[in-house]
Design a protein around this motif. Structure first.
Motif, PDB file in Angstrom:
ATOM      1  N   ILE A  57       0.826  -1.205   0.000  1.00  0.00           N
ATOM      2  CA  ILE A  57       0.000   0.000   0.000  1.00  0.00           C
ATOM      3  C   ILE A  57       0.864   1.260   0.000  1.00  0.00           C
ATOM      4  O   ILE A  57       2.044   1.218   0.312  1.00  0.00           O
ATOM      5  CB  ILE A  57      -0.958   0.058   1.216  1.00  0.00           C
ATOM      6  CG1 ILE A  57      -0.156   0.158   2.519  1.00  0.00           C
ATOM      7  CG2 ILE A  57      -1.929  -1.096   1.217  1.00  0.00           C
ATOM      8  CD1 ILE A  57      -0.975   0.559   3.719  1.00  0.00           C
ATOM      9  N   ARG A  90      -8.353   3.155  -1.159  1.00  0.00           N
ATOM     10  CA  ARG A  90      -8.815   1.981  -0.422  1.00  0.00           C
ATOM     11  C   ARG A  90      -9.496   2.408   0.879  1.00  0.00           C
ATOM     12  O   ARG A  90     -10.496   1.825   1.289  1.00  0.00           O
ATOM     13  CB  ARG A  90      -7.629   1.076  -0.133  1.00  0.00           C
ATOM     14  CG  ARG A  90      -8.014  -0.294   0.356  1.00  0.00           C
ATOM     15  CD  ARG A  90      -6.828  -1.100   0.824  1.00  0.00           C
ATOM     16  NE  ARG A  90      -6.037  -1.650  -0.259  1.00  0.00           N
ATOM     17  CZ  ARG A  90      -5.035  -2.502  -0.053  1.00  0.00           C
ATOM     18  NH1 ARG A  90      -4.709  -2.869   1.172  1.00  0.00           N
ATOM     19  NH2 ARG A  90      -4.347  -2.964  -1.074  1.00  0.00           N
ATOM     20  N   CYS A 139      -3.885   3.816  -0.508  1.00  0.00           N
ATOM     21  CA  CYS A 139      -4.117   3.361  -1.874  1.00  0.00           C
ATOM     22  C   CYS A 139      -3.277   2.108  -2.134  1.00  0.00           C
ATOM     23  O   CYS A 139      -2.316   1.848  -1.413  1.00  0.00           O
ATOM     24  CB  CYS A 139      -3.694   4.431  -2.894  1.00  0.00           C
ATOM     25  SG  CYS A 139      -4.613   5.963  -2.778  1.00  0.00           S
ATOM     26  N   ASP A 140      -3.622   1.378  -3.169  1.00  0.00           N
ATOM     27  CA  ASP A 140      -2.797   0.239  -3.581  1.00  0.00           C
ATOM     28  C   ASP A 140      -1.468   0.744  -4.121  1.00  0.00           C
ATOM     29  O   ASP A 140      -1.383   1.812  -4.699  1.00  0.00           O
ATOM     30  CB  ASP A 140      -3.505  -0.581  -4.662  1.00  0.00           C
ATOM     31  CG  ASP A 140      -4.727  -1.305  -4.117  1.00  0.00           C
ATOM     32  OD1 ASP A 140      -4.720  -1.700  -2.932  1.00  0.00           O
ATOM     33  OD2 ASP A 140      -5.697  -1.468  -4.877  1.00  0.00           O
TER      34      ASP A 140
END
Length: 141
Positions: A57, A90, A139-140
């Motif tokens: 992440i 996310r 976020c990824d």
């Protein structure tokens, strides 16, 4: 992340490869202000952000003051964009630290990558005001 196998004779390669996925960027004030939102001019108070790569992440830390625009009741306005956030969010934690105006006005992330908007559910128009936020976005990677 690569798995460490306990019977593997040398773990160095796997450990070094995993740790290479962790890093921090320096804080940046590269923020795009939208629709009447403005950068606060007092030194050290504008919005700053940085990204920390944490393996699978990315954690974005955003903090500082934002001059928010006048907003009508029921209106949603995009107010700023962080150019470094290019993927899907996310999770996000948004905390108003200073500048409480009304408990029916919310800052949230938009469906546009890196963009944040305010929403007014107060029942009346709100004039421009200065607010200080602390935001974490995951976020990824």
């Amino acid at each position: 992340m690569d798995q460490i196998i306990k019977n593997q004779p040398d773990w160095d390669d796997t450990i070094n490869k995993n740790f290479s996925k962790f890093s921090n960027e320096v804080f940046s004030d590269n923020v795009i202000y939208l629709n009447g939102a403005k950068k606060n001019d007092a030194p050290g108070t504008q919005l700053f952000w940085r990204c920390s790569n944490l393996g699978e992440i990315k954690l974005y830390q955003i903090q500082g003051y934002l001059q928010l625009p006048t907003i009508a009741d029921g209106q949603t306005i995009d107010v700023f964009n962080i150019p470094g956030i290019t993927g899907d969010v996310r999770a996000a934690m948004i905390m108003l630290k200073d500048g409480f105006l009304n408990d029916k006005i919310y800052l949230d992330y938009s469906s546009n990558p890196g963009t944040f908007h305010i929403i007014n559910y107060s029942g009346q128009a709100q004039q421009s005001w200065l607010a200080r936020y602390g935001i974490w976005v995951i976020c990824d990677n």
